[in-house]
Write an enzyme that holds these catalytic residues in place. Structure first.
Site, mmCIF file in Angstrom:
data_model
loop_
_atom_site.group_PDB
_atom_site.id
_atom_site.type_symbol
_atom_site.label_atom_id
_atom_site.label_comp_id
_atom_site.label_asym_id
_atom_site.label_seq_id
_atom_site.Cartn_x
_atom_site.Cartn_y
_atom_site.Cartn_z
ATOM 1 N N CYS A 149 0.840 -1.198 0.000
ATOM 2 C CA CYS A 149 0.000 0.000 0.000
ATOM 3 C C CYS A 149 0.883 1.258 0.000
ATOM 4 O O CYS A 149 1.566 1.520 -0.973
ATOM 5 C CB CYS A 149 -0.991 -0.051 1.171
ATOM 6 S SG CYS A 149 -2.382 1.071 0.944
ATOM 7 N N GLU B 202 -1.531 -9.055 3.254
ATOM 8 C CA GLU B 202 -1.184 -9.568 4.593
ATOM 9 C C GLU B 202 -2.444 -9.904 5.394
ATOM 10 O O GLU B 202 -2.363 -10.650 6.374
ATOM 11 C CB GLU B 202 -0.288 -8.563 5.341
ATOM 12 C CG GLU B 202 -0.987 -7.352 5.938
ATOM 13 C CD GLU B 202 -1.360 -6.271 4.927
ATOM 14 O OE1 GLU B 202 -1.082 -6.460 3.725
ATOM 15 O OE2 GLU B 202 -1.923 -5.244 5.352
ATOM 16 N N HIS C 295 -3.911 -5.153 0.332
ATOM 17 C CA HIS C 295 -3.404 -5.619 1.630
ATOM 18 C C HIS C 295 -3.430 -7.144 1.722
ATOM 19 O O HIS C 295 -4.240 -7.715 2.475
ATOM 20 C CB HIS C 295 -4.215 -4.985 2.774
ATOM 21 C CG HIS C 295 -3.826 -3.567 3.038
ATOM 22 N ND1 HIS C 295 -2.738 -3.226 3.804
ATOM 23 C CD2 HIS C 295 -4.345 -2.404 2.585
ATOM 24 C CE1 HIS C 295 -2.619 -1.915 3.839
ATOM 25 N NE2 HIS C 295 -3.588 -1.389 3.103
#
Ligand SMILES: [Mn+2]
Length: 250
Positions: A121, A229, A227
């Site tokens: 990001c 993760e 994102h």
């Protein structure tokens, strides 16, 4: 007691923190922190995460750099436009000049020493800016024809696969996660405009917004706008990105 095991040394990976104010208590000091999903994704991929506080102290940064095997530039604040030669052109952004300075010092070390870099990001945007690229400061107001790239949070969740990104099948990202279009979340209001020197785009949203970049010829310099993760537990394809990153750090 924790027994020290004689195992192969795992790579030490710095994760950059943001400066967070506890909104429920105005008297609380600012906290240096980062989402635990980054920490868990690095551990699951076999790395040892270290949270890096925001500091421009050169000796402190140099000491971290001497220890680290790789750098994860995490998400968060808007990069101040002065970093890419522009003035703020709309609503005041969520800037953190101290974090910009701190992360640019870490990134400069990683680029000069060809250490593995994963930008997520804001981190992807910082990698592009470091290489001389620019950003669209606000998609909604500057590019009104584009889709809503901040939609996942409106579902009250970052576990969202409703946004489909197409990949350059020749990119390294496609090697790591597979070349087919991939579902992912969207949580950004800025986007890459001009690519930096030596930077390639490797994924795009349906409206043409750049969703991933890489710097070919580097040990590992990859950035993603979404994102992943937050998605590794539910979408095994995204785990491939973290596995490739930690492997490059090892
Ligand atoms: Mn997007």
């Amino acid at each position: 007691m924790l027994e020290v095991m004689a195992t192969t040394k795992k790579p030490l990976i710095g994760i950059t923190c943001g400066e967070v104010r506890n909104k429920t208590h105005p008297w609380s000091p600012v906290v240096h922190g980062q989402s635990r999903t980054y920490v868990r994704s690095i551990i699951a991929a076999g790395g040892v995460p270290v949270l890096l506080p925001v500091t421009a102290n050169a000796e402190v940064v140099a000491t971290y750099c001497s220890l680290l095997d790789g750098l994860l530039l995490a998400g968060g604040n808007d990069i101040h436009p002065s970093a890419y030669g522009q003035a703020p052109d709309g609503e005041p952004g969520d800037y953190s000049p101290g974090r910009d300075t701190s992360e640019l010092m870490l990134l400069d070390w990683a680029m000069r020493n060809d250490k593995p870099i994963l930008g997520i990001c804001r981190g992807m945007q910082l990698l592009n800016v470091y290489c001389g690229g620019t950003l669209h400061q606000d998609i909604k107001s500057r590019l009104p024809d584009k889709a809503d790239h901040n939609a996942s949070t409106k579902l009250q969740s970052l576990i969202d696969f409703s946004h489909l990104h197409s990949l350059d099948p020749a990119s390294r990202l496609a090697q790591f996660i597979g070349p087919e279009p991939i579902g992912t979340n969207e949580h950004h209001h800025q986007a890459i405009d001009e690519l930096g020197q030596g930077v390639s785009a490797s994924a795009w949203a349906a409206d043409g917004i750049i969703e991933a970049i890489e710097v070919p010829g580097r040990a590992f310099a990859v950035g993603v706008q979404s994102h992943p993760e937050s998605l590794t537990k539910v979408m095994p394809r995204w785990k491939g990105l973290f596995t490739a990153f930690v492997t490059a750090c090892g």
